[in-house]
Motif scaffolding. Structure first.
Motif, mmCIF file in Angstrom:
data_model
loop_
_atom_site.group_PDB
_atom_site.id
_atom_site.type_symbol
_atom_site.label_atom_id
_atom_site.label_comp_id
_atom_site.label_asym_id
_atom_site.label_seq_id
_atom_site.Cartn_x
_atom_site.Cartn_y
_atom_site.Cartn_z
ATOM 1 N N HIS A 198 0.838 -1.201 0.000
ATOM 2 C CA HIS A 198 0.000 0.000 0.000
ATOM 3 C C HIS A 198 0.877 1.257 0.000
ATOM 4 O O HIS A 198 0.602 2.214 -0.737
ATOM 5 N N ARG A 199 1.922 1.248 0.801
ATOM 6 C CA ARG A 199 2.802 2.425 0.885
ATOM 7 C C ARG A 199 3.565 2.638 -0.414
ATOM 8 O O ARG A 199 3.675 3.763 -0.901
ATOM 9 N N ARG A 200 4.095 1.536 -0.991
ATOM 10 C CA ARG A 200 4.868 1.687 -2.234
ATOM 11 C C ARG A 200 3.985 2.200 -3.374
ATOM 12 O O ARG A 200 4.364 3.092 -4.119
ATOM 13 N N ALA A 234 -3.859 12.734 -0.230
ATOM 14 C CA ALA A 234 -2.533 12.301 -0.675
ATOM 15 C C ALA A 234 -1.435 12.986 0.129
ATOM 16 O O ALA A 234 -0.422 12.353 0.492
ATOM 17 N N LEU A 235 -1.622 14.260 0.466
ATOM 18 C CA LEU A 235 -0.621 14.982 1.265
ATOM 19 C C LEU A 235 -0.524 14.400 2.673
ATOM 20 O O LEU A 235 0.576 14.247 3.222
ATOM 21 N N VAL A 236 -1.666 14.064 3.255
ATOM 22 C CA VAL A 236 -1.654 13.441 4.583
ATOM 23 C C VAL A 236 -0.946 12.092 4.525
ATOM 24 O O VAL A 236 -0.138 11.748 5.405
ATOM 25 N N GLY A 237 -1.232 11.308 3.482
ATOM 26 C CA GLY A 237 -0.579 10.005 3.338
ATOM 27 C C GLY A 237 0.924 10.128 3.193
ATOM 28 O O GLY A 237 1.685 9.347 3.793
ATOM 29 N N LEU A 238 1.388 11.091 2.410
ATOM 30 C CA LEU A 238 2.832 11.301 2.261
ATOM 31 C C LEU A 238 3.462 11.737 3.575
ATOM 32 O O LEU A 238 4.596 11.361 3.889
ATOM 33 N N SER A 239 2.725 12.542 4.347
ATOM 34 C CA SER A 239 3.241 12.955 5.659
ATOM 35 C C SER A 239 3.399 11.757 6.586
ATOM 36 O O SER A 239 4.412 11.620 7.287
ATOM 37 N N LEU A 240 2.415 10.853 6.573
ATOM 38 C CA LEU A 240 2.515 9.642 7.419
ATOM 39 C C LEU A 240 3.659 8.750 6.954
ATOM 40 O O LEU A 240 4.371 8.147 7.772
#
Length: 476
Positions: free
Chosen positions: A24-26, A464-470
């Motif tokens: 999921h992260r990749r 998407a920005l929140v996901g990149l921050s996590l």
């Protein structure tokens, strides 16, 4: 040893789903590129519609054509050593009658005065006259040349070719593209629209990769696949996890779940649209008429008109292998007229328009192997199958009983193929309209529909920005 292994607990379904976290992260990193490009440009699309420069009128100009003391086309064109033409019509410019001819291999039309037979270079004057008509002003204009192919500014969505470009002297750099052969408006473009269009094509259509051939659709397909996969893995992780460790992760999970249906809707319909365009069958070659000038030895005259008719246009078509005139005007100052005459000006039967459409359709049906026509009808409005994107109206619609249930649309003005629609086009068109453009919100009005789409697109960017921050925190 075997017995010991058999006593080890098996992984639960939750544990199996949680193993998707690295994937999921990749995939999310790759998906973010697509989200930023498509969601950002998607928010821009409604704005482009609101800022689109508008014409004062969309109706073609109508001027009464004088029919006194005209020379025949054969007299005029034979003197210029022209034996055949692809198209010919009688029109009025600055109050004077002219023959306009289209010659093979030439983008620009040629003009001769219909009374004196003198050749006149009127391309620029004709283009500027049309532009003033559509702008509803008498401002100073400049002819900018003819265009025989689509470009980044005059895109395929405008359909009409060839066109002439006319530049205004306004501060916004407004220019118009007009069809000189049928007096139609292609589009209007100002600097703001040109910039927005270039930005949209770069981010949404990846036009910067056009020169790379198949790399463009492959990259777009890869990004769409990553969005779909990351979304599905995210749903699986949300179900598998009883409770995320931090508020940010819980927020990301619930936010992503709330947007999942919209994400899958946009990405799946976008992928279908991309695949459909890549696998679409090419259209058949356009029908090219050719008229022998020597056969046009009769000059148009008032005897050709119906009782009480004023003529607005006279254009040459091919019917039953012979040249015929298509006369369009107005009777008694109120009733529009359309009738067909042979080369000598004799009235043809009322079925001539349908016969002309049938004969042009036979050319395209034979090239496509469609067999016999099932029905033929005149269509005067856009609908869900033949939408505004196809530009031309009215058109003749023909249906066929082939395996793909093909429908062909013909422009009666010149016999051009306006559209070809098959079952796969109908299914993809429905999916794109309702899953990508959300036409089910049309009842709310375009303003509210575009506002909703813009907010959903913005939500995807923020998610998407929140996901990149996590992801950054996890890396640390």
């Amino acid at each position: 040893m075997t017995a010991a292994l058999q006593t080890l607990p098996r992984a639960t379904w939750r544990q199996r789903l949680l193993r998707l976290m690295p994937w999921h992260r990749r995939l999310a990193v790759l998906a973010c590129l697509g989200v930023f490009c498509w969601a950002a440009s998607g928010m821009l699309h409604p704005l482009m519609g609101y800022l689109q420069p508008r014409a004062q009128t969309m109706a073609a100009p109508q001027q009464v054509v004088p029919l006194d003391d005209l020379r025949s086309p054969a007299q005029v064109l034979s003197a210029a050593a022209i034996e055949r033409v692809q198209a010919l019509r009688l029109l009025v410019l600055a109050g004077e009658p002219y023959y306009q001819a289209r010659l093979p291999g030439e983008l620009q039309p040629r003009y001769w005065h219909a009374r004196s037979g003198e050749a006149v270079d009127l391309t620029a004057a004709h283009a500027e006259s049309l532009a003033r008509h559509y702008l509803g002003s008498e401002e100073s204009l400049t002819y900018g040349g003819s265009l025989g192919h689509f470009s980044s500014e005059y895109a395929f969505i405008n359909r009409l070719l060839p066109v002439a470009r006319v530049d205004t002297r306004r501060e916004d750099g407004l220019r118009l593209y007009v069809d000189l052969f049928h007096d139609r408006l292609g589009t209007l473009v100002d600097q703001r629209k040109a910039w927005f269009s270039a930005f949209f094509q770069t981010l949404h259509s990846f036009r910067w990769l056009d020169a790379a051939g198949p790399l463009r659709p492959l990259l777009m397909a890869l990004l769409l696949a990553s969005i779909l996969s990351a979304t599905l893995f995210g749903i699986a992780l949300f179900v598998a996890r009883r409770r995320a460790r931090s508020f940010s992760r819980r927020l990301h999970g619930w936010w992503g779940l709330g947007l999942a249906a919209a994400t899958l809707s946009f990405a799946s319909s976008g992928a279908w649209h991309l695949l459909h365009k890549q696998t679409a069958e090419p259209w058949p070659a356009a029908y090219a008429a050719s008229f022998e000038v020597a056969l046009l030895d009769q000059a148009p005259s008032a005897d050709w008109l119906l009782r009480g008719e004023q003529l607005f246009g006279l254009s040459l078509l091919e019917l039953d292998g012979k040249p015929v005139w298509r006369a369009q005007g107005q009777q008694f100052g109120m009733m529009p007229t359309l009738h067909y005459l042979d080369a000598a000006g004799r009235e043809l039967d009322s079925d001539s328009a349908r016969r002309h459409a049938r004969q042009r359709l036979e050319h395209y049906a034979a090239a496509l192997g469609l067999g016999e026509m099932q029905s033929l009808e005149l269509q005067a409005q856009f609908d869900h199958e033949y939408g505004f994107v196809f530009k031309r109206l009215p058109v003749f619609k023909a249906t066929y009983a082939d395996a793909k249930n093909t429908a062909l649309y013909i422009d009666p003005l010149d016999g051009a193929l306006a559209s070809r629609v098959q079952d796969v086009d109908r299914r993809e068109g429905w999916a794109f309209a309702y899953l990508h453009k959300w036409e089910f919100l049309a009842g709310l009005g375009n303003g509210y529909k575009h506002l909703m789409l813009g907010l959903v697109a913005l939500s995807h960017v923020l998610l998407a920005l929140v996901g990149l921050s996590l992801l950054r925190r996890s890396a640390r």
